[in-house]
Scaffold this active site. Structure first.
Site, PDB file in Angstrom:
ATOM      1  N   ASN A 141     -40.433   5.013 -53.392  1.00 27.67           N
ATOM      2  CA  ASN A 141     -41.027   4.836 -52.192  1.00 27.67           C
ATOM      3  C   ASN A 141     -40.112   3.999 -51.269  1.00 27.67           C
ATOM      4  O   ASN A 141     -40.207   2.803 -51.297  1.00 27.67           O
ATOM      5  CB  ASN A 141     -42.508   4.297 -52.261  1.00 27.67           C
ATOM      6  N   LYS A 197     -40.139   0.628 -53.186  1.00 28.94           N
ATOM      7  CA  LYS A 197     -40.892   0.117 -53.897  1.00 28.94           C
ATOM      8  C   LYS A 197     -40.738   1.528 -55.257  1.00 28.94           C
ATOM      9  O   LYS A 197     -40.503   2.524 -54.897  1.00 28.94           O
ATOM     10  CB  LYS A 197     -42.473   0.877 -53.712  1.00 28.94           C
ATOM     11  N   ARG A 206     -41.078   9.667 -52.162  1.00 32.97           N
ATOM     12  CA  ARG A 206     -41.818   9.685 -50.644  1.00 32.97           C
ATOM     13  C   ARG A 206     -40.842   9.863 -49.750  1.00 32.97           C
ATOM     14  O   ARG A 206     -39.780   9.337 -49.425  1.00 32.97           O
ATOM     15  CB  ARG A 206     -42.497   8.387 -50.482  1.00 32.97           C
ATOM     16  N   HIS A 264     -48.902   9.331 -43.467  1.00 28.66           N
ATOM     17  CA  HIS A 264     -50.099   8.707 -44.412  1.00 28.66           C
ATOM     18  C   HIS A 264     -50.556   9.742 -45.142  1.00 28.66           C
ATOM     19  O   HIS A 264     -51.492   9.495 -45.789  1.00 28.66           O
ATOM     20  CB  HIS A 264     -50.914   7.697 -43.633  1.00 28.66           C
ATOM     21  N   HIS A 313     -56.569   4.503 -42.841  1.00 28.61           N
ATOM     22  CA  HIS A 313     -55.735   3.933 -43.653  1.00 28.61           C
ATOM     23  C   HIS A 313     -55.436   2.791 -42.723  1.00 28.61           C
ATOM     24  O   HIS A 313     -54.869   3.189 -41.701  1.00 28.61           O
ATOM     25  CB  HIS A 313     -54.563   4.890 -43.901  1.00 28.61           C
ATOM     26  N   ARG A 339     -46.668  -1.732 -33.786  1.00 31.03           N
ATOM     27  CA  ARG A 339     -46.606  -0.583 -33.043  1.00 31.03           C
ATOM     28  C   ARG A 339     -47.931  -0.474 -32.073  1.00 31.03           C
ATOM     29  O   ARG A 339     -48.807  -0.842 -32.654  1.00 31.03           O
ATOM     30  CB  ARG A 339     -46.696   0.593 -33.801  1.00 31.03           C
ATOM     31  N   GLU A 350     -50.367   5.698 -53.275  1.00 28.56           N
ATOM     32  CA  GLU A 350     -49.498   6.558 -52.746  1.00 28.56           C
ATOM     33  C   GLU A 350     -48.584   7.137 -53.780  1.00 28.56           C
ATOM     34  O   GLU A 350     -48.281   8.068 -53.960  1.00 28.56           O
ATOM     35  CB  GLU A 350     -48.758   5.968 -51.451  1.00 28.56           C
TER      36      GLU A 350
HETATM   37  P1  ADP Z   1     -48.241  -1.564 -45.341  1.00 30.84           P
HETATM   38  O1  ADP Z   1     -48.553  -0.506 -44.238  1.00 30.84           O
HETATM   39  O2  ADP Z   1     -46.846  -2.254 -45.250  1.00 30.84           O
HETATM   40  O3  ADP Z   1     -48.469  -0.619 -46.951  1.00 30.84           O
HETATM   41  P2  ADP Z   1     -50.491  -2.839 -46.313  1.00 30.84           P
HETATM   42  O4  ADP Z   1     -51.210  -1.656 -46.680  1.00 30.84           O
HETATM   43  O5  ADP Z   1     -50.010  -3.464 -47.706  1.00 30.84           O
HETATM   44  O6  ADP Z   1     -49.224  -2.467 -45.348  1.00 30.84           O
HETATM   45  O7  ADP Z   1     -51.448  -3.856 -45.159  1.00 30.84           O
HETATM   46  C1  ADP Z   1     -50.973  -5.002 -44.825  1.00 30.84           C
HETATM   47  C2  ADP Z   1     -51.971  -5.577 -43.829  1.00 30.84           C
HETATM   48  O8  ADP Z   1     -52.983  -5.992 -44.599  1.00 30.84           O
HETATM   49  C3  ADP Z   1     -51.516  -6.924 -43.409  1.00 30.84           C
HETATM   50  O9  ADP Z   1     -51.862  -6.939 -42.086  1.00 30.84           O
HETATM   51  C4  ADP Z   1     -52.171  -7.923 -44.185  1.00 30.84           C
HETATM   52  O10 ADP Z   1     -52.547  -9.155 -43.359  1.00 30.84           O
HETATM   53  C5  ADP Z   1     -53.561  -7.008 -44.569  1.00 30.84           C
HETATM   54  N1  ADP Z   1     -54.492  -7.930 -45.453  1.00 30.84           N
HETATM   55  C6  ADP Z   1     -54.150  -8.049 -46.762  1.00 30.84           C
HETATM   56  N2  ADP Z   1     -55.320  -8.747 -47.428  1.00 30.84           N
HETATM   57  C7  ADP Z   1     -56.050  -9.040 -46.491  1.00 30.84           C
HETATM   58  C8  ADP Z   1     -57.204  -9.766 -46.368  1.00 30.84           C
HETATM   59  N3  ADP Z   1     -57.735 -10.378 -47.606  1.00 30.84           N
HETATM   60  N4  ADP Z   1     -57.741  -9.972 -45.399  1.00 30.84           N
HETATM   61  C9  ADP Z   1     -57.381  -9.268 -44.052  1.00 30.84           C
HETATM   62  N5  ADP Z   1     -56.344  -8.708 -44.174  1.00 30.84           N
HETATM   63  C10 ADP Z   1     -55.305  -8.440 -45.278  1.00 30.84           C
END
Ligand code: ADP
Length: 396
Positions: A7, A14, A88, A177, A205, A238, A380
């Site tokens: 990914n 990843k 991906r 997504h 998502h 964004r 994913e």
């Molecule tokens: P990406 O789109 O990069 O894959 P992720 O799905 O990993 O992103 O999500 C990242 C977001 O999730 C960040 O804004 C992070 O702060 C938030 N996040 C992760 N754990 C928590 C939590 N316990 N409470 C609030 N937000 C969280």
């Protein structure tokens, strides 16, 4: 036999190695800050963890390092153990609407999609080329973020601009997504014990990138991201939906160049633009009534509520609303704010269940809730492994 899933993000890679039989994870890892002076490499395999800081120039080099390390660490002994590599790929343009085996012509087509996904498709292509250089005979499969949304009807996919721009230039809403929305949909049906062809859900998502998808009888009928991932919800950096005239105003009146506007809307807007922080955890910690962090949360949540209302209208019957992604899975506070005031639409959150922090998929709504609220942990990479396996099985 094993499937390696790759990914490639704009500056990250990843990877996960799956046992093909049951899709269990054998080994996983991450390289961050590709292209920076110091890239961070981590790999975990059983109890063993490796963390390294090394300079990695691009995704081609990153992949070569991953491949070599899998052998050095004994995770793989012979290349023949690998059944396939699943990649991906962010943008499949209008040509690819299901997982596809990689060949020369696919790579050429992907190159033609670069203008649609300038941040992601080049690294996806480099990843494919690097694998080919390491193991020429290995089957590679491209799994597209856009594919799941191919079922969107024209009235959802087409923008109300000159029709020729749609027909000839393929300017339309593609959505992203897709692997995540598709995976959480299937998991939701398992949790609800309902048939995929008779289940309607709204999948939220919510991560650093964020999108909503309306899924009717198993098919995506609308989604919030558009021709690119810029449209729709407020995201980490964004803007999501804005009046396009803002772009002309910034250019003509404020003297911004087109490159500056691109950077502004993709990298300096969203939560970051609103409060100077794009990490939701930090924003929640710093929020107080009346400050910029609180306002950023309010704008983020408000946009999601608007999409829920719109998608409930087009779905006609909504069986469940699903929370996934880093924010959707981990923030009980954001989930509660989103559901607040939506009781009139038949959504009743069970506040105690909402506090549950287990790693399991859960139903978060009260038993009398007309629309179920679900927490599903997206995966994913697993979905890419499943689709890679399926497309190759179909060819056998
Ligand atoms: P990406 O789109 O990069 O894959 P992720 O799905 O990993 O992103 O999500 C990242 C977001 O999730 C960040 O804004 C992070 O702060 C938030 N996040 C992760 N754990 C928590 C939590 N316990 N409470 C609030 N937000 C969280």
């Amino acid at each position: 036999v094993k499937i390696l899933v790759l990914n490639s993000g704009s500056s990250s890679l990843k990877f996960k190695l799956f046992k093909m039989l049951d899709e269990s994870v054998i080994c996983s890892g991450l390289i961050e800050n590709i292209g920076a002076r110091e890239s961070l490499f981590s790999l975990s395999h059983q109890e063993h963890r490796i963390n390294k800081k090394i300079a990695i120039q691009d995704h081609y080099e990153a992949l070569c390092i991953v491949f070599d390390l899998l052998f050095e660490e004994g995770v793989l002994v012979d290349i023949a153990e690998l059944y396939a590599v699943g990649h991906r790929v962010v943008h499949g343009g209008d040509k690819f609407y299901k997982a596809t085996v990689v060949d020369e012509s696919l790579i050429e087509e992907l190159k033609s999609c670069i203008p649609l996904a300038p941040l992601h498709n080049p690294s996806n292509i480099l990843g494919i080329e690097a694998v080919a250089s390491k193991a020429k005979e290995l089957t590679q499969v491209a799994v597209f973020d856009t594919a799941f949304h191919h079922t969107m009807p024209n009235h959802a996919a087409q923008y109300a601009i000159q029709a020729s721009l749609y027909k000839e230039d393929k300017i339309k809403r593609y959505g992203f997504h897709g692997t995540s929305h598709s995976y959480v949909f299937k998991q939701s049906c398992k949790l609800l014990d309902s048939k995929t062809e008779a289940t309607n859900i709204i999948s939220l998502h919510l991560g650093n990138g964020a999108s909503v998808c309306a899924i009717k009888n198993g098919k995506s009928i609308d989604t919030s991201m558009g021709m690119t991932p810029l449209e729709g919800l407020v995201m980490g950096t964004r803007s999501g939906d804005i009046d396009p005239s803002i772009i002309f105003y910034l250019h003509k009146t404020k003297g911004y160049s087109l490159e500056e506007i691109d950077l502004l809307l993709n990298k300096q807007s969203g939560l970051l633009g609103l409060c100077g922080e794009n990490d939701m955890r930090m924003i929640l910690q710093k929020a107080k009534e009346g400050n910029a962090y609180q306002l950023a949360i309010d704008i983020f949540v408000y946009r999601i509520k608007k999409y829920i209302g719109a998608y409930m209208a087009i779905l006609e019957r909504t069986d469940a609303i699903v929370f996934t992604g880093g924010i959707g899975e981990n923030s009980e506070q954001i989930r509660e704010l989103i559901c607040e005031g939506l009781e009139g639409l038949g959504l009743y959150l069970d506040k105690d269940k909402n506090l549950n922090t287990s790693k399991k998929d859960l139903i978060l709504s009260q038993t009398n809730s007309l629309v179920k609220l679900l927490l599903i942990h997206t995966d994913e990479e697993k979905e890419i492994a499943i689709q890679t396996k399926e497309v190759l099985k179909d060819l056998e």
